[in-house]
Design a protein around this motif. Structure first.
Motif, short mmCIF file in Angstrom:
data_model
loop_
_atom_site.label_atom_id
_atom_site.label_comp_id
_atom_site.label_asym_id
_atom_site.label_seq_id
_atom_site.Cartn_x
_atom_site.Cartn_y
_atom_site.Cartn_z
N PHE A 147 -38.88 21.01 15.18
CA PHE A 147 -40.21 21.13 15.82
C PHE A 147 -40.87 22.47 15.50
CE2 PHE A 147 -36.84 22.17 18.92
CZ PHE A 147 -37.12 23.50 19.15
N ALA A 148 -40.09 23.46 15.09
CA ALA A 148 -40.64 24.82 15.04
C ALA A 148 -41.73 24.98 13.98
CB ALA A 148 -39.53 25.83 14.79
N SER A 149 -41.61 24.24 12.89
CA SER A 149 -42.55 24.44 11.79
C SER A 149 -43.82 23.60 11.93
CB SER A 149 -41.87 24.11 10.45
OG SER A 149 -41.45 22.76 10.46
N LEU A 150 -43.92 22.82 13.01
CA LEU A 150 -45.11 21.96 13.19
C LEU A 150 -45.96 22.48 14.35
CD1 LEU A 150 -43.32 18.47 12.97
CD2 LEU A 150 -44.63 19.62 11.17
N ASN A 151 -47.27 22.50 14.16
CA ASN A 151 -48.13 22.87 15.29
C ASN A 151 -48.36 21.64 16.18
OD1 ASN A 151 -50.22 21.32 14.20
ND2 ASN A 151 -51.08 23.07 13.07
N ASN A 152 -49.04 21.84 17.30
CA ASN A 152 -49.16 20.76 18.29
C ASN A 152 -49.78 19.50 17.70
OD1 ASN A 152 -48.03 22.56 19.99
ND2 ASN A 152 -49.84 22.84 21.30
N LYS A 153 -50.82 19.70 16.89
CA LYS A 153 -51.49 18.56 16.28
C LYS A 153 -50.53 17.81 15.37
CE LYS A 153 -55.58 17.68 13.38
NZ LYS A 153 -54.97 17.71 12.03
N GLU A 154 -49.79 18.55 14.59
CA GLU A 154 -48.85 17.92 13.67
C GLU A 154 -47.72 17.20 14.42
OE1 GLU A 154 -49.58 21.21 10.09
OE2 GLU A 154 -48.05 21.54 11.62
N ILE A 155 -47.27 17.81 15.52
CA ILE A 155 -46.21 17.15 16.31
C ILE A 155 -46.72 15.81 16.84
CG2 ILE A 155 -44.93 17.29 18.50
CD1 ILE A 155 -44.56 20.30 17.94
N ARG A 156 -47.96 15.82 17.36
CA ARG A 156 -48.52 14.56 17.87
C ARG A 156 -48.62 13.51 16.76
NH1 ARG A 156 -50.49 15.63 22.99
NH2 ARG A 156 -50.92 17.84 23.30
N GLU A 157 -49.13 13.93 15.60
CA GLU A 157 -49.26 12.99 14.48
C GLU A 157 -47.91 12.44 14.07
OE1 GLU A 157 -52.94 15.33 12.30
OE2 GLU A 157 -51.20 14.72 11.09
N ALA A 158 -46.91 13.34 13.99
CA ALA A 158 -45.58 12.92 13.53
C ALA A 158 -44.98 11.92 14.51
CB ALA A 158 -44.69 14.14 13.35
N VAL A 159 -45.13 12.19 15.80
CA VAL A 159 -44.57 11.26 16.81
C VAL A 159 -45.31 9.93 16.76
CG1 VAL A 159 -44.24 10.88 19.28
CG2 VAL A 159 -43.70 13.11 18.29
N ASP A 160 -46.62 9.98 16.55
CA ASP A 160 -47.39 8.73 16.44
C ASP A 160 -46.87 7.87 15.28
OD1 ASP A 160 -48.96 9.33 18.57
OD2 ASP A 160 -50.70 10.02 17.41
N ILE A 161 -46.65 8.53 14.12
CA ILE A 161 -46.15 7.77 12.96
C ILE A 161 -44.77 7.20 13.28
CG2 ILE A 161 -45.38 7.95 10.55
CD1 ILE A 161 -47.56 10.05 10.11
N LEU A 162 -43.92 8.03 13.88
CA LEU A 162 -42.57 7.57 14.20
C LEU A 162 -42.64 6.38 15.15
CD1 LEU A 162 -39.77 8.39 13.33
CD2 LEU A 162 -39.63 9.95 15.28
N GLY A 163 -43.56 6.45 16.10
CA GLY A 163 -43.74 5.33 17.04
C GLY A 163 -44.14 4.06 16.31
N ALA A 164 -45.07 4.21 15.36
CA ALA A 164 -45.53 3.04 14.61
C ALA A 164 -44.38 2.45 13.79
CB ALA A 164 -46.69 3.44 13.69
N VAL A 165 -43.53 3.33 13.23
CA VAL A 165 -42.38 2.86 12.46
C VAL A 165 -41.44 2.04 13.34
CG1 VAL A 165 -40.30 3.62 11.24
CG2 VAL A 165 -42.49 4.73 10.76
N PHE A 166 -41.13 2.59 14.52
CA PHE A 166 -40.22 1.88 15.42
C PHE A 166 -40.78 0.52 15.82
CE2 PHE A 166 -38.06 6.01 16.30
CZ PHE A 166 -36.78 5.59 16.00
N LYS A 167 -42.09 0.50 16.06
CA LYS A 167 -42.71 -0.78 16.45
C LYS A 167 -42.55 -1.80 15.34
CE LYS A 167 -45.69 0.82 19.92
NZ LYS A 167 -46.64 1.92 19.86
N LYS A 168 -42.80 -1.36 14.10
CA LYS A 168 -42.64 -2.27 12.95
C LYS A 168 -41.22 -2.80 12.85
CE LYS A 168 -46.16 -1.07 9.58
NZ LYS A 168 -46.42 -0.62 8.22
N LEU A 169 -40.25 -1.92 13.14
CA LEU A 169 -38.85 -2.29 12.94
C LEU A 169 -38.28 -3.05 14.14
CD1 LEU A 169 -37.39 0.93 11.27
CD2 LEU A 169 -37.88 -1.25 10.18
N SER A 170 -39.05 -3.11 15.24
CA SER A 170 -38.53 -3.75 16.46
C SER A 170 -38.54 -5.27 16.33
CB SER A 170 -39.36 -3.35 17.66
OG SER A 170 -39.18 -1.98 17.91
#
Lengths: 493, 493
Positions: free
Chosen positions: A470-493
């Motif tokens: 998490f250290a190298s990502l700013n707040n905006k990037e963290i939100r974006e990264a989690v959003d993408i990860l969420g979308a990935v999990f949804k696809k794989l569910s």
């Protein structure tokens, strides 16, 4: 020949100074044969008038030509193209110079002694990355470091750092570091007990090379840090792996191995064990020291992220409670300043420092003295302490944001404990989600993250764990990264 | 509490910026308990008025305090000393922190694996030195290097050099170096064929570790370079020594050894062999390549001072006539810029570059990326080429002066041949003069010079030879040094 102004082109808007343009122009004329050896060059007043520039500029150009041996100067006669031109082509040996392609294989045999560390691709893809836990280079105190370099432009001051220096590292840096280690870690050491290295990796390599030989036993945790394990195995040593729980590595397992065979070395990351981020408890620290005395093994305490703790006060290192010389304490500024700034250190009793320093001299003679002096000044001025305070505050906020988002948005797909410090969260995917598949799908959507390898000794992604830095990502990037990860999990569910 | 101006001392003439003085003053008050957690701090206008400074300075100080987590900020309420202070002391483990002296010996056993390289004393005596042949750091192009560092202060440009970089070295530097090697040495290579190292020493270490094992045979000249010999022997390899005459190492001797046993590696310094300064003839170069193909040994061509030649045009390296992959070409910028600036390189076919790069990654992960970029720019701009021309001219003058003085003033005590290039003269003392005695007497009179050791494999000073480095001394110093040497010889006569 008649020297005319058209022979030399001057561009006053170019980055190259005008005197160098003149100098290079004349060298070009000499090289192409227009100006022959022995030819008189126009006097500086004449050439200045021809080129419509200040005479001083021409004098500077001629001085440069003389310094480079392109011209001869004869008192009261003038300046002449040198009779012996400096620009001699080297003599070929035997036949003509090699015009063939450079051979892509040696004629002699090269043993494949170093099979493992994968080499970086030259270009990193410019995507969002959950890295393994790196600092944010955007907040690296590079201006401060460059400020120190600017001070080195004071030349006389700098000279002594330009010749062969102490192989053990800058005396200033070791002195400042000893003070810093005392203040932050309760380590009562002085400059002589420290060897400055290129990152903690070099400290691990040096200790492994000195202490280990074929079939020697080394204990480390599994999951653990392959960069250390590979370095130990490179010496021919055998790894013995022990599990790690929420209080750190299992000392029952360590002792069980010690009862069976002679153990040479135990490698431990007590603060925020990589990859699981757990802290070795105070009780286990004391017991590990007891075991070291009982079974006479060396401990490498890799404390690379001691300075990054968010939740509570850190536990003092093993080394600070080591009265007997059992512990080799290893640390680094690569996470404090930037990974590309390679300064690490090891603290150990003199007999080991001497051996490792000699080996270090054989490897690369010494470190970057100028860089070591710059870091010494940053420690002395308190700049590093101030930077650490700021970085800790920022990284704590990023940790909190990532953990909140993971819990709120992805709680059904993964689980984790909030880490006390460091740069990453150790995440377990829920059953049915393959880290490899998640990584592949995420890459397509612009997010790079680990595929579950590189943590366990068997390199098997079936363990279902990944580290999310998490250290190298700013707040905006963290939100974006989690959003993408969420979308990935949804696809794989 | 009442916040009065006397609580914080400001010195506008001090080097520390005023906002940091305020910030540090407030941290001091918090630490000593004068300002308790939760205490309201005065608004910026009030404090500015109290301290008679600009309000912006107070705002900067408060920003810094906030960034360091010393204060909490509540919108529309104000600024308060933080409830959770960042300045927590670490928790001790077990008993009290170690107040004992740090142990001076490890509890575990440390094998004495590296017996040889002597470690530097920390302080060099400030006397006149005939060194082994080092460049003059007073003419090192440090301003140019620092100019490149100043350009790095352009932050966005610099970021990519701050993270983990290519282990093989900066792509820019390898590209520029490939061009430079082509222009100056007829070496047709590209960036992929080059590994950037920390000086030529690291290149020798990496090759030795990859190519050699216990009892492997390595051939080198005697007298020769102990820094290389020790590195080969550290792998368990056995040295086989061959004599060196005025045309370089004896290839008859090399071939005689090859007929008897499998030879793995031949180490050669073709330009200005250290210590004798002779150049390997073109004929011998061709024959050495033939022998390498016939007996399948690797050649390490250590060409560290190719760029410094004064008398005639240099002979192209072995590597430039190697069509088969027999030669590992090793070079360095440590003599070009300064010994303390540790940049070297090796050129070899891909299969060896991969193995050495992997080992390099295990040792210290990568080089100094910023430094490598700076050197790349200096090569690109032609700055290094220009500096070499100037340095060659200066060193040639110094060589000529030293040789003239030695001949005129000390001709009865010693003999030598004028070296074609490099940094030192190889001098033989007349019978009856012991290098050890000369060195001891000279030291008393303020001149440091070698005592006859470090040249021959048997380390025996009875060989009557020493190297007198001229490049690092200016004309005045050369005269003084020769005068002292003359006085020493007179005393010993």
């Amino acid at each position: 020949m008649l020297f005319t102004s058209g022979l030399i082109q001057i561009d006053k808007t170019a980055q190259v100074p005008v005197y160098l343009q003149i100098c290079n122009g004349i060298i070009g004329l000499i090289r192409q044969g227009t100006l022959k050896p022995g030819t008189a060059l126009p006097g500086s007043r004449v050439l200045a008038a021809l080129l419509k520039i200040h005479r001083k500029t021409v004098v500077a150009a001629y001085d440069e030509l003389y310094a480079q041996s392109w011209v001869d100067v004869y008192a009261r006669k003038g300046i002449f193209v040198a009779k012996n031109l400096p620009d001699v082509s080297p003599r070929a040996i035997g036949t003509t110079p090699n015009k063939n392609a450079y051979p892509n294989k040696t004629f002699f045999e090269v043993p494949q002694k170093v099979p493992y560390p994968e080499l970086f691709a030259t270009d990193n893809p410019r995507t969002l990355v959950f890295d393994d836990g790196f600092p944010d280079i955007r907040i690296a105190p590079v201006e401060l470091m460059l400020r120190e370099y600017r001070r080195f432009a004071n030349y006389h001051f700098t000279q002594k750092y330009l010749t062969y220096g102490p192989e053990q590292g800058s005396v200033n840096l070791r002195t400042q570091l000893a003070r810093f280690l005392g203040e932050t870690r309760g380590l009562q050491v002085n400059a002589d007990d420290i060897l400055i290295t290129k990152g903690s990796q070099m400290a691990i390599y040096l200790c492994a090379q000195i202490l280990l030989g074929k079939n020697d036993v080394v204990i480390a945790a599994d999951p653990g840090y392959p960069g250390a394990n590979e370095t130990f195995e490179h010496t021919g040593a055998k790894m013995q792996l022990v599990p790690v729980d929420e209080h750190g590595i299992s000392l029952d397992a360590v002792e069980a191995i010690c009862r069976q065979k002679k153990v040479k070395l135990v490698y431990v990351i007590p603060h925020h064990h990589r990859p699981t981020t757990v802290t070795l408890s105070a009780e286990r620290r004391m017991r590990l020291l007891e075991l070291a005395r009982k079974y006479k093994f060396a401990i490498i305490e890799d404390d690379y992220d001691y300075d990054f703790h968010y939740a509570s006060s850190p536990i003092l290192p093993l080394a600070s409670a080591d009265y007997d010389g059992c512990v080799i304490y290893v640390g680094s500024f690569c996470k404090t300043i930037a990974p590309g700034i390679r300064i690490g250190f090891m603290v150990a009793p003199a007999n080991l420092i001497i051996q490792t320093t000699r080996l270090r001299k054989m490897i690369d003679r010494q470190g970057e003295h100028l860089l070591e002096e710059a870091i010494a000044n940053l420690l002395k001025n308190g700049d590093i302490g101030r930077h650490l305070k700021k970085a800790n505050k920022l990284y704590r906020e990023r940790r909190d944001l990532l953990c909140t988002l993971l819990r709120e948005q992805l709680g059904q797909y993964l689980s984790f404990k909030i880490p006390d410090g460091g740069f990453a969260v150790w995440v377990k995917y829920a059953d049915g989600f393959s880290p490899q598949e998640v990584s592949e799908k995420a890459a397509v959507m612009g997010l790079t993250l680990n595929d579950g390898r590189d943590y366990f000794y068997d390199n098997n992604p079936a363990h279902q764990y990944v580290r999310l830095g998490f250290a190298s990502l700013n707040n905006k990037e963290i939100r974006e990264a989690v959003d993408i990860l969420g979308a990935v999990f949804k696809k794989l569910s």
